[in-house]
Structures are given as C-alpha cells and as structure tokens.
Design an enzyme around this catalytic site. Structure first.
Site, PDB file in Angstrom:
ATOM      1  N   ILE A   1       0.869  -1.171   0.000  1.00 31.81           N
ATOM      2  CA  ILE A   1       0.000   0.000   0.000  1.00 31.81           C
ATOM      3  C   ILE A   1       0.912   1.228   0.000  1.00 31.81           C
ATOM      4  O   ILE A   1       2.074   1.153   0.364  1.00 31.81           O
ATOM      5  CB  ILE A   1      -0.984   0.015   1.185  1.00 31.81           C
ATOM      6  CG1 ILE A   1      -0.247  -0.026   2.530  1.00 31.81           C
ATOM      7  CG2 ILE A   1      -1.974  -1.129   1.075  1.00 31.81           C
ATOM      8  CD1 ILE A   1      -1.184   0.045   3.735  1.00 31.81           C
ATOM      9  N   ASP A   2       0.360   2.341  -0.440  1.00 24.75           N
ATOM     10  CA  ASP A   2       1.172   3.546  -0.609  1.00 24.75           C
ATOM     11  C   ASP A   2       1.712   4.066   0.722  1.00 24.75           C
ATOM     12  O   ASP A   2       1.165   3.780   1.793  1.00 24.75           O
ATOM     13  CB  ASP A   2       0.346   4.642  -1.283  1.00 24.75           C
ATOM     14  CG  ASP A   2      -0.141   4.245  -2.663  1.00 24.75           C
ATOM     15  OD1 ASP A   2       0.541   3.436  -3.304  1.00 24.75           O
ATOM     16  OD2 ASP A   2      -1.207   4.740  -3.083  1.00 24.75           O
ATOM     17  N   LYS A   3       2.755   4.865   0.626  1.00 27.19           N
ATOM     18  CA  LYS A   3       3.421   5.428   1.805  1.00 27.19           C
ATOM     19  C   LYS A   3       2.429   6.124   2.740  1.00 27.19           C
ATOM     20  O   LYS A   3       2.481   5.939   3.963  1.00 27.19           O
ATOM     21  CB  LYS A   3       4.496   6.423   1.349  1.00 27.19           C
ATOM     22  CG  LYS A   3       5.188   7.170   2.475  1.00 27.19           C
ATOM     23  CD  LYS A   3       6.164   8.205   1.923  1.00 27.19           C
ATOM     24  CE  LYS A   3       6.782   9.036   3.040  1.00 27.19           C
ATOM     25  NZ  LYS A   3       7.677  10.091   2.519  1.00 27.19           N
TER      26      LYS A   3
ATOM     27  N   ARG B   1      -7.339   5.523  -5.671  1.00 28.70           N
ATOM     28  CA  ARG B   1      -7.074   6.944  -5.890  1.00 28.70           C
ATOM     29  C   ARG B   1      -7.400   7.341  -7.336  1.00 28.70           C
ATOM     30  O   ARG B   1      -8.007   8.385  -7.594  1.00 28.70           O
ATOM     31  CB  ARG B   1      -5.618   7.249  -5.562  1.00 28.70           C
ATOM     32  CG  ARG B   1      -5.261   6.975  -4.108  1.00 28.70           C
ATOM     33  CD  ARG B   1      -3.761   6.978  -3.871  1.00 28.70           C
ATOM     34  NE  ARG B   1      -3.181   8.300  -4.108  1.00 28.70           N
ATOM     35  CZ  ARG B   1      -1.878   8.534  -4.095  1.00 28.70           C
ATOM     36  NH1 ARG B   1      -1.008   7.546  -3.887  1.00 28.70           N
ATOM     37  NH2 ARG B   1      -1.423   9.758  -4.310  1.00 28.70           N
TER      38      ARG B   1
END
Length: 310
Positions: free
Chosen positions: A142-144, A243
């Site tokens: 998963i993204d930062k 997103r």
C-alpha cells in the site's frame, strides 16, 4: 547468506504431451512465477534430455527434465527495531497495521525505516524468498501515506498461496476513504483499464487501451456535503487503483495532491497525503484453508477528521 544450488527432476507424463515447458513447470512448481521460470529457461537452467531448452519448447511424453534453481540472493536490508502493530500472526503469515508515512519496501530514497526493515527485526529469517530473491515476505503493497492492513509471508508455501489468492481475487480488501464532493449514488462499481499516465510516467491513469483491468466497488457510509465518507472494496489491485478510480468519477480522495487538486482541503486537521485506510483484510490460511479476517482500527487523525466533519 546464500543457499546451495537446488535441483529438481521430472519425467513428463502422457497427459502433458505437447505442452510448453514454462506452463508445465509453473503447474508443478506453483511457488515459482511463470515469468521467473521463463528467466531460468533463458539462462539455460532448464535441461530436457541433457540439452538446455527455451520457454517455447514443446514437451513429449517421457522427456526427462532437470530444473536448476540458483541460490537465493539476500538483499542488503538491515533489520530495524521499529514497533509493529500486529493484527494477526501465525507460523506462516503476519498482518500488520501500517502507519502513515511508512514505505512498505526499501527502494531508491527509502532504504531504511520501512515496513520490511521492521519485519526483518520482528520475524528474523522467517520471511519468504520467492523467485530467487529473499524479498522478504511482501506479497502486496500500500502507498506510503495509506494506512492499514498489509500481509507478509514467512515461507515460500505461504507466499505462493497468498499470491495465488490475490491473483484469483479471493482476498477481501476493504478500504475507508474520505472523498471530495457528494456522490450521486449510494453505491456503485468502477470498471476500467488502468495504465501509466501518457504524460507523467510517475502517475497511473484510466486508459482506453494497453492497461490492466481494474474493478473497484464503493458504497457511501456518510455524507458531509462537501465531502463523503466511503468504503471501497478492491476486486483487482492495480497501482493507486482507488485513488485513480475515485478521481476518475470526479471525487478524488481528500488530501490527494497527486490525483486531486493541490490544497484540496485546508482545515483544523493537517493532512499528509490521501485520506485512505486499508481497514479489512480477509484471506485463507495457507495450510489449513481457514478463513481469517483482520480489522485495522482507523488511525487517530482519520477519526479526528471524521468527528470534525460531522
């Protein structure tokens, strides 16, 4: 740390007559991806009847196959004593609640303080190493600035199982998000192709051709006028999928300055990146096939923001 060369031998059955060797081996060695097997074939590590062959080789009954697996490469990643919020753990897998701002895997610019550094300290050598690299244990990311559930695997059997469940869309992944605007429908599905943005290679985008199928299901949890609290469930797992999809339908994630508008929200709660949380993760235990579901509590900043919006 390096393992010795591993060798596997097979005799082709009559039922496999005419099959491509890369497909045949991927069925026998389900812990190895087909792309990795093709690489081994290209490097001469697959020998049929005493001769190296390529991926296009068609098999005959009674062919003798030798598969040579090179030693796994240990990455230059240091274990770090970083506290982990463990949601579930057994001898095969571990699920952690990743905080905001933490990168999952070391990469250029982020060689330390990552989730992998923390997992190496927590699990020691008990992390999977598939496709020739001890990578360790990571099956999905998963993204930062996305918080929530991430699963890591402690051995190759678990890694192959969880990767297979992801590929077959059998893992439940439900996210919570706050998006901009008021959604016209209480629930819906977004079904597109996602690929690299044509003008910005660091971004993803909905494309008409050349991308990968992406499906996101969403439902409204609460409306706040200018903003909406939603649950998004992934059917597929493309890079930045939620997103990209929510921005595509005109409702970018609150705080997402990559896919939304700069300065999209300025209020009493400072935001760092998108307001997105991987809350629910459901999977089958690799050995017992028991269904396991974890729930990652909303982070404090997310709860505070919801309270203010209400």
């Amino acid at each position: 740390m390096c393992e010795e060369l591993r060798e596997y031998c097979f005799t082709v059955s009559e039922e496999a007559e005419g099959e491509r060797i890369d497909k045949y081996l991927s069925q026998l060695m389900d812990s190895l991806s087909r792309s990795y097997l093709q690489r081994l074939l290209g490097e001469g590590n697959v020998i049929v009847n005493n001769k190296p062959v390529k991926a296009s080789c068609r098999l005959k009954a009674e062919d003798s196959i030798r598969l040579l697996l090179p030693p796994k490469v240990t990455p230059d990643i240091d274990p770090e004593n970083i506290p982990l919020s463990v949601l579930y753990e057994d001898s095969d897998v571990i699920v952690v609640n990743k905080p905001k701002g933490m990168v999952v895997h070391p990469a250029a610019g982020h060689y330390s303080h990552t989730l992998v550094n923390a997992l190496l300290f927590h699990c020691g050598s008990n992390l999977s190493g598939i496709n020739g690299i001890l990578r360790p244990g990571i099956v999905h990311r998963i993204d930062k600035d996305t918080t929530g559930s991430v699963i890591a695997c402690k051995n190759d059997i678990a890694h192959a199982s969880i990767a297979g469940q992801l590929k077959e869309h059998r893992i439940v992944r439900k996210y919570r998000a706050i998006v901009c605007g008021s959604l016209a429908q209480e629930q819906g599905s977004i079904h597109t192709l996602i690929g690299r943005h044509p003008n910005d290679r660091k971004k993803m985008a909905v494309v008409k051709s050349g991308g990968k199928e992406a499906v996101t299901h969403y439902r409204v949890l609460q409306q706040f006028g200018k903003y909406t609290y939603v649950e998004c469930e992934l059917e597929t797992g493309r890079t930045h999928q939620i997103r990209v999809h929510m921005a595509h339908i005109g409702h970018p994630l609150l705080g997402d300055e990559v896919y939304g508008k700069p300065g999209v929200y300025k209020g009493p709660v400072p935001l760092r990146g998108q307001t997105l949380h991987a809350k629910t993760l459901g999977f089958r235990q690799p050995r017992t096939d028991e269904y396991i579901e974890t729930d990652a509590p909303l982070p404090e900043y997310f709860q505070r923001l919801l309270h203010i919006l209400k």
